[in-house]
Scaffold this motif. Structure first.
Motif, PDB file in Angstrom:
ATOM      1  N   GLY A 156       0.819  -1.216   0.000  1.00 39.42           N
ATOM      2  CA  GLY A 156       0.000   0.000   0.000  1.00 39.42           C
ATOM      3  C   GLY A 156       0.850   1.262   0.000  1.00 39.42           C
ATOM      4  O   GLY A 156       0.551   2.231  -0.711  1.00 39.42           O
ATOM      5  N   ILE A 157       1.909   1.263   0.805  1.00 36.43           N
ATOM      6  CA  ILE A 157       2.802   2.425   0.853  1.00 36.43           C
ATOM      7  C   ILE A 157       3.479   2.623  -0.495  1.00 36.43           C
ATOM      8  O   ILE A 157       3.551   3.736  -1.025  1.00 36.43           O
ATOM      9  N   GLU A 158       3.980   1.527  -1.063  1.00 36.46           N
ATOM     10  CA  GLU A 158       4.657   1.631  -2.352  1.00 36.46           C
ATOM     11  C   GLU A 158       3.700   2.113  -3.435  1.00 36.46           C
ATOM     12  O   GLU A 158       4.061   2.949  -4.269  1.00 36.46           O
ATOM     13  N   PRO A 182      11.178  -2.747 -11.244  1.00 38.10           N
ATOM     14  CA  PRO A 182       9.760  -3.116 -11.325  1.00 38.10           C
ATOM     15  C   PRO A 182       9.233  -3.708 -10.022  1.00 38.10           C
ATOM     16  O   PRO A 182       9.952  -4.379  -9.286  1.00 38.10           O
ATOM     17  N   SER A 183       7.981  -3.440  -9.748  1.00 41.08           N
ATOM     18  CA  SER A 183       7.274  -3.994  -8.589  1.00 41.08           C
ATOM     19  C   SER A 183       5.808  -4.092  -8.977  1.00 41.08           C
ATOM     20  O   SER A 183       5.382  -3.545  -9.996  1.00 41.08           O
ATOM     21  N   ALA A 207       9.678  -2.634 -21.205  1.00 40.09           N
ATOM     22  CA  ALA A 207      10.884  -3.262 -20.659  1.00 40.09           C
ATOM     23  C   ALA A 207      10.715  -3.563 -19.170  1.00 40.09           C
ATOM     24  O   ALA A 207      11.120  -4.628 -18.686  1.00 40.09           O
ATOM     25  N   LEU A 208      10.097  -2.638 -18.427  1.00 41.84           N
ATOM     26  CA  LEU A 208       9.862  -2.845 -17.001  1.00 41.84           C
ATOM     27  C   LEU A 208       8.869  -3.980 -16.768  1.00 41.84           C
ATOM     28  O   LEU A 208       9.048  -4.801 -15.863  1.00 41.84           O
ATOM     29  N   GLU A 215      10.922 -11.979 -13.494  1.00 41.34           N
ATOM     30  CA  GLU A 215      11.299 -12.177 -12.098  1.00 41.34           C
ATOM     31  C   GLU A 215      10.237 -12.992 -11.344  1.00 41.34           C
ATOM     32  O   GLU A 215      10.565 -13.921 -10.608  1.00 41.34           O
ATOM     33  N   VAL A 216       8.969 -12.637 -11.537  1.00 39.70           N
ATOM     34  CA  VAL A 216       7.893 -13.363 -10.852  1.00 39.70           C
ATOM     35  C   VAL A 216       7.795 -14.787 -11.383  1.00 39.70           C
ATOM     36  O   VAL A 216       7.569 -15.735 -10.623  1.00 39.70           O
TER      37      VAL A 216
END
Length: 441
Positions: A156-158, A182-183, A207-208, A215-216
């Motif tokens: 939530g903060i991010e 990326p997130s 790209a991101l 990664e996931v």
């Protein structure tokens, strides 16, 4: 003499408790009040100085990375700092000061105002140190089923920081875009805004997204590989080959044939292990709600579907829906392409998705249907769920397949699906991986 010593010890413990309280009161005041409290600040500086710790420990403007670079010995202390374990006596005040630093840097984000790419990345680095303090690898809280609420708060903060950043301007500048990692929060914003991007900004966004997908996928692929496979088919006789020989059972069953005179065990019958598993191709139909509240599910499930699509003898179909349904099966092997074709947001009408999904059921007993949604949907959809379940399809309703496992589900549907004998899976994504792996392999 002993009475004096005891009194001194009690006084020391009382002083330590007071100093810890000062540090934590100062932390709370900085988190919840915009203005500094001079008395608490002065007292905290004195405590930190007395502990031999740097004053920068109290400054939220100094990143944890910077602090550790200047004072490398602190990096060791911050590892596993908040893990429940035996700590050395007398270190309570020092731990309180270090814990305050991690909490302040992660949970004090400056309220409103614009956020730069550098500020976002610095917060992510501080969050990584917080995770280390919690006993996890950086990013580990996202994949840990034991700390779902903490992971949800961090997400939530991010998400708030990403929304406060001028993302389009950042993406249009290659130097700024390179600062981004990326997130899930960032990918959510990119997917929402992808139709407004073009040129360099769109290329950087893609790209991101691809980097995050890769990664996931690596994490989920590892979970699929580690999860136990399906139930052995007992109806299939075991293969009578040496590698299947059950030595322990063979010895046990032939013990009555032991000859004391010869010191030998005479074997009348060999026993073999049953190893046969599912050989009929299984069909997996994944239906994902792509409305605004289900972004994590859309991302995770498209990646998960692509992983299962790569398994032998698994026929995977993917459908996404809001008020309309879209058959994404042709791109199921490439989650990146799937995500670029989705349109997040809007209302929800599961009946449109069911109209596409039902015709795909040709062999109910060999079909699993995974339906991912928060189920705030048309109530008549329950009739379709009941019919699919009665036909012999393994129906798996899922209320959450996000990283933290934290998701709201319509209470009416939750109860109805429980009564049907198909309770909603609501938790970490490992639960869904386990269910699918046991049915499909």
């Amino acid at each position: 003499m002993s009475d004096i010593t005891d009194n001194e010890a009690d006084a020391g413990q009382s002083a330590d408790m007071t100093r810890r309280q000062v540090l934590y009161w100062r932390l709370l005041s900085r988190l919840f009040a915009p203005d500094e409290q001079p008395t608490l600040e002065t007292a905290s500086v004195a405590i930190v100085d007395d502990l031999g710790l740097p004053p920068a420990l109290l400054d939220p403007g100094v990143s944890v990375d910077t602090l550790v670079q200047r004072f490398p010995e602190l990096g060791v202390e911050l590892q596993d700092l908040m893990v429940e374990k035996e700590h050395e006596a007398g270190d309570e005040v020092r731990r309180a000061a270090l814990v305050s630093k991690l909490l302040l840097n992660v949970f004090s984000t400056g309220g409103g105002g614009n956020v730069t790419a550098s500020q976002l990345e610095r917060w992510k680095q501080d969050a990584a140190w917080f995770e280390k303090g919690m006993g996890c690898e950086p990013g580990g809280l996202r994949h840990s089923p034991g700390d779902e609420e903490v992971a949800a708060v961090l997400a939530g903060i991010e998400g708030d920081l990403v929304k406060r950043m001028h993302l389009r301007e950042v993406l249009a500048d290659p130097a700024l875009a390179r600062q981004l990692t990326p997130s899930m929060s960032l990918i959510e914003q990119l997917l929402h805004d992808k139709h407004n991007l073009s040129g360099v900004a769109l290329a950087n966004a893609k790209a991101l997204i691809r980097k995050f997908v890769d990664e996931v996928a690596e994490v989920l692929r590892t979970q699929v590989e580690k999860t136990s496979v399906g139930v052995i088919d007992r109806s299939v006789p075991p293969k009578r080959v040496f590698r299947n020989l059950d030595i322990e059972r063979t010895i046990w069953k032939n013990l009555t044939n032991w000859s004391p005179e010869d010191q030998r065990l005479y074997v009348d019958r060999l026993y073999y292990k049953q190893t046969a598993r599912r050989t009929t191709p299984a069909r997996l139909i994944v239906v994902v709600d792509q409305s605004g509240s289900m972004v994590d599910a859309m991302v995770n499930c498209t990646i998960l579907a692509s992983i299962f699509a790569g398994l032998p003898k698994v026929d995977v179909h993917l459908i996404a829906y809001d008020t309309r349904a879209l058959d994404l099966t042709p791109w199921v092997h490439d989650p990146f392409e799937v995500l670029l074709r989705t349109t997040l947001g809007g209302g929800t009408d599961g009946t449109a998705a069911m109209a596409l999904a039902r015709p795909k059921i040709s062999d109910p007993r060999n079909t699993v249907m995974v339906w991912i949604s928060d189920f705030y949907d048309n109530r008549s959809l329950i009739n379709d769920f009941e019919a699919v379940h009665r036909s012999g399809v393994k129906f798996i309703p899922v209320g959450s397949v996000n990283s933290s496992g934290y998701q709201s589900v319509d209470s009416w549907y939750r109860q109805k699906l429980k009564d049907l004998g198909t309770p909603v899976i609501s938790g970490h994504i490992r639960k869904l991986v386990f269910e699918l792996k046991n049915f499909l392999t």
